[in-house]
Write a protein that holds these residues in place. Structure first.
Motif, PDB file in Angstrom:
ATOM      1  N   LEU A  54       0.867  -1.176   0.000  1.00  0.00           N
ATOM      2  CA  LEU A  54       0.000   0.000   0.000  1.00  0.00           C
ATOM      3  C   LEU A  54       0.902   1.224   0.000  1.00  0.00           C
ATOM      4  O   LEU A  54       1.667   1.441   0.939  1.00  0.00           O
ATOM      5  N   LEU A  55       0.823   2.025  -1.063  1.00  0.00           N
ATOM      6  CA  LEU A  55       1.728   3.157  -1.239  1.00  0.00           C
ATOM      7  C   LEU A  55       0.968   4.476  -1.323  1.00  0.00           C
ATOM      8  O   LEU A  55       0.004   4.584  -2.077  1.00  0.00           O
ATOM      9  N   ASP A  56       1.418   5.476  -0.565  1.00  0.00           N
ATOM     10  CA  ASP A  56       0.889   6.818  -0.753  1.00  0.00           C
ATOM     11  C   ASP A  56       1.520   7.394  -2.022  1.00  0.00           C
ATOM     12  O   ASP A  56       2.669   7.072  -2.351  1.00  0.00           O
ATOM     13  N   VAL A  57       0.780   8.228  -2.746  1.00  0.00           N
ATOM     14  CA  VAL A  57       1.305   8.796  -3.988  1.00  0.00           C
ATOM     15  C   VAL A  57       2.383   9.833  -3.707  1.00  0.00           C
ATOM     16  O   VAL A  57       3.457   9.825  -4.304  1.00  0.00           O
ATOM     17  N   ARG A  58       2.114  10.735  -2.759  1.00  0.00           N
ATOM     18  CA  ARG A  58       3.035  11.858  -2.530  1.00  0.00           C
ATOM     19  C   ARG A  58       3.743  11.687  -1.199  1.00  0.00           C
ATOM     20  O   ARG A  58       3.138  11.803  -0.142  1.00  0.00           O
ATOM     21  N   MET A  59       5.049  11.406  -1.290  1.00  0.00           N
ATOM     22  CA  MET A  59       5.865  11.188  -0.098  1.00  0.00           C
ATOM     23  C   MET A  59       7.223  11.848  -0.285  1.00  0.00           C
ATOM     24  O   MET A  59       7.656  12.097  -1.414  1.00  0.00           O
ATOM     25  N   PRO A  60       7.922  12.127   0.822  1.00  0.00           N
ATOM     26  CA  PRO A  60       9.262  12.717   0.718  1.00  0.00           C
ATOM     27  C   PRO A  60      10.278  11.696   0.228  1.00  0.00           C
ATOM     28  O   PRO A  60      10.051  10.494   0.269  1.00  0.00           O
ATOM     29  N   LYS A  61      11.408  12.211  -0.257  1.00  0.00           N
ATOM     30  CA  LYS A  61      12.565  11.423  -0.705  1.00  0.00           C
ATOM     31  C   LYS A  61      12.309  10.676  -2.012  1.00  0.00           C
ATOM     32  O   LYS A  61      13.113  10.722  -2.932  1.00  0.00           O
ATOM     33  N   SER A  63       8.710   9.632  -4.452  1.00  0.00           N
ATOM     34  CA  SER A  63       7.248   9.624  -4.539  1.00  0.00           C
ATOM     35  C   SER A  63       6.724   8.194  -4.630  1.00  0.00           C
ATOM     36  O   SER A  63       7.471   7.247  -4.915  1.00  0.00           O
ATOM     37  N   GLY A  64       5.422   8.051  -4.416  1.00  0.00           N
ATOM     38  CA  GLY A  64       4.815   6.739  -4.515  1.00  0.00           C
ATOM     39  C   GLY A  64       4.944   6.160  -5.917  1.00  0.00           C
ATOM     40  O   GLY A  64       5.137   4.955  -6.090  1.00  0.00           O
ATOM     41  N   ILE A  65       4.840   7.019  -6.940  1.00  0.00           N
ATOM     42  CA  ILE A  65       4.976   6.565  -8.327  1.00  0.00           C
ATOM     43  C   ILE A  65       6.387   6.029  -8.568  1.00  0.00           C
ATOM     44  O   ILE A  65       6.574   4.953  -9.151  1.00  0.00           O
ATOM     45  N   GLU A  66       7.394   6.775  -8.097  1.00  0.00           N
ATOM     46  CA  GLU A  66       8.777   6.329  -8.258  1.00  0.00           C
ATOM     47  C   GLU A  66       9.038   5.063  -7.457  1.00  0.00           C
ATOM     48  O   GLU A  66       9.735   4.145  -7.924  1.00  0.00           O
ATOM     49  N   ALA A  67       8.465   4.997  -6.256  1.00  0.00           N
ATOM     50  CA  ALA A  67       8.631   3.806  -5.426  1.00  0.00           C
ATOM     51  C   ALA A  67       7.950   2.600  -6.075  1.00  0.00           C
ATOM     52  O   ALA A  67       8.459   1.473  -6.026  1.00  0.00           O
ATOM     53  N   CYS A  68       6.819   2.833  -6.705  1.00  0.00           N
ATOM     54  CA  CYS A  68       6.102   1.762  -7.399  1.00  0.00           C
ATOM     55  C   CYS A  68       6.977   1.162  -8.490  1.00  0.00           C
ATOM     56  O   CYS A  68       7.116  -0.066  -8.595  1.00  0.00           O
ATOM     57  N   LEU A  69       7.588   2.009  -9.285  1.00  0.00           N
ATOM     58  CA  LEU A  69       8.483   1.546 -10.355  1.00  0.00           C
ATOM     59  C   LEU A  69       9.646   0.751  -9.789  1.00  0.00           C
ATOM     60  O   LEU A  69      10.009  -0.321 -10.300  1.00  0.00           O
ATOM     61  N   ALA A  70      10.249   1.268  -8.716  1.00  0.00           N
ATOM     62  CA  ALA A  70      11.412   0.619  -8.111  1.00  0.00           C
ATOM     63  C   ALA A  70      11.034  -0.733  -7.503  1.00  0.00           C
ATOM     64  O   ALA A  70      11.775  -1.725  -7.648  1.00  0.00           O
ATOM     65  N   ILE A  71       9.895  -0.796  -6.833  1.00  0.00           N
ATOM     66  CA  ILE A  71       9.465  -2.042  -6.196  1.00  0.00           C
ATOM     67  C   ILE A  71       9.121  -3.093  -7.243  1.00  0.00           C
ATOM     68  O   ILE A  71       9.465  -4.269  -7.102  1.00  0.00           O
ATOM     69  N   LYS A  72       8.454  -2.676  -8.324  1.00  0.00           N
ATOM     70  CA  LYS A  72       8.110  -3.624  -9.390  1.00  0.00           C
ATOM     71  C   LYS A  72       9.366  -4.193 -10.046  1.00  0.00           C
ATOM     72  O   LYS A  72       9.364  -5.312 -10.551  1.00  0.00           O
ATOM     73  N   GLU A  73      10.439  -3.414 -10.011  1.00  0.00           N
ATOM     74  CA  GLU A  73      11.704  -3.887 -10.605  1.00  0.00           C
ATOM     75  C   GLU A  73      12.414  -4.869  -9.682  1.00  0.00           C
ATOM     76  O   GLU A  73      12.955  -5.884 -10.136  1.00  0.00           O
ATOM     77  N   VAL A  85      -4.891  10.699  -0.987  1.00  0.00           N
ATOM     78  CA  VAL A  85      -5.940  11.723  -0.960  1.00  0.00           C
ATOM     79  C   VAL A  85      -6.106  12.334  -2.347  1.00  0.00           C
ATOM     80  O   VAL A  85      -7.049  13.083  -2.596  1.00  0.00           O
ATOM     81  N   SER A  86      -5.205  12.014  -3.270  1.00  0.00           N
ATOM     82  CA  SER A  86      -5.209  12.640  -4.585  1.00  0.00           C
ATOM     83  C   SER A  86      -6.246  12.017  -5.506  1.00  0.00           C
ATOM     84  O   SER A  86      -6.239  10.816  -5.736  1.00  0.00           O
ATOM     85  N   ASP A  87      -7.169  12.856  -6.029  1.00  0.00           N
ATOM     86  CA  ASP A  87      -8.116  12.353  -7.024  1.00  0.00           C
ATOM     87  C   ASP A  87      -7.798  12.961  -8.393  1.00  0.00           C
ATOM     88  O   ASP A  87      -8.650  13.063  -9.270  1.00  0.00           O
ATOM     89  N   GLU A  88      -6.523  13.359  -8.571  1.00  0.00           N
ATOM     90  CA  GLU A  88      -6.090  13.927  -9.845  1.00  0.00           C
ATOM     91  C   GLU A  88      -5.941  12.820 -10.884  1.00  0.00           C
ATOM     92  O   GLU A  88      -5.324  11.792 -10.629  1.00  0.00           O
ATOM     93  N   GLU A  89      -6.505  13.064 -12.075  1.00  0.00           N
ATOM     94  CA  GLU A  89      -6.414  12.061 -13.132  1.00  0.00           C
ATOM     95  C   GLU A  89      -4.965  11.728 -13.469  1.00  0.00           C
ATOM     96  O   GLU A  89      -4.623  10.570 -13.712  1.00  0.00           O
TER      97      GLU A  89
END
Length: 218
Positions: A54-61, A63-73, A85-89
């Protein structure tokens, strides 16, 4: 059955601890760790190899998006749910492209989060209903892309059948029943589809199906 092993990564300590405590009460879910930023979360994921993160999208150091890419690798078997909390498309689309299998808003109930964990652990995809509407609207606006069709990436007729059913939100069990084949055969077809098309998740497969006009939206 073994419980689903979950890692919670969120920079808001109160929310993270509360979510961890609530998930720990679910008999079929085991929280194997928690982290307060994307870097720590990536390192911990590699160490504990969770089934779901479970990853938050916006985090320090990181981001959740960058962490997602790294974890999937580093842990390809881990399924990612963006909980934010982000409902941005734009965040939703980036999460999908990064390989996330789920996208939930933080106002979701604990029952919804727990069920999302079970769903993505089973190989399916899930997003908040309000975000699903935005995603469908984006699908409708997509035009057929200019794409070079490499022969080696073409799907078989059976794989196309499976992809169409995936795009209709059918799970492996439902697809197997529809096509009169085993669930393991469906899993193999889905894996082959993702590999051939160089996609990361079933959600991306849905996007591909719509862009290639394999699915007619109302």
């Amino acid at each position: 059955m073994e419980p689903v092993r979950v890692l919670v990564v969120d920079d808001q300590e109160l929310f993270r601890r509360g979510l961890t405590m609530l998930l720990a009460t679910e008999p079929d879910i085991e929280v194997v760790g928690e982290a307060g930023d994307g870097v720590e979360g990536t390192t911990l994921a590699e160490s504990v190899a969770p089934d779901v993160v479970l990853l938050d999208v916006r985090m320090p150091k990181r981001s959740g998006i960058e962490a997602c890419l790294a974890i999937k690798e580093t842990v390809p078997s881990a399924k990612i749910i963006m909980l934010t909390v982000s409902d941005e498309e734009a965040d939703l689309y980036e999460a999908v492209k990064s390989g996330a299998s789920g996208y939930l808003l933080k106002d979701s109930s604990i029952e919804e989060v727990a069920q999302a964990v079970r769903v993505v652990a089973d190989g399916q995809s899930l997003i908040s209903p309000s975000m699903a509407v935005k995603l469908i609207d984006e699908f409708k606006q997509m035009s057929r892309p200019e794409r070079e069709h490499v022969p080696g990436l073409r799907l078989t007729e059976r794989e196309l059948e499976v992809l169409r059913l995936v795009a209709k939100s059918m799970n492996n069990r439902e697809i197997a029943k529809e096509l009169f084949i085993s669930e393991n055969t469906v899993k193999n077809h889905v894996r082959n589809i993702l590999e051939k098309l160089q996609l990361h998740s079933r959600m991306e497969a849905v996007m591909y199906a719509v862009k290639e006009k394999l699915l007619d939206l109302p």
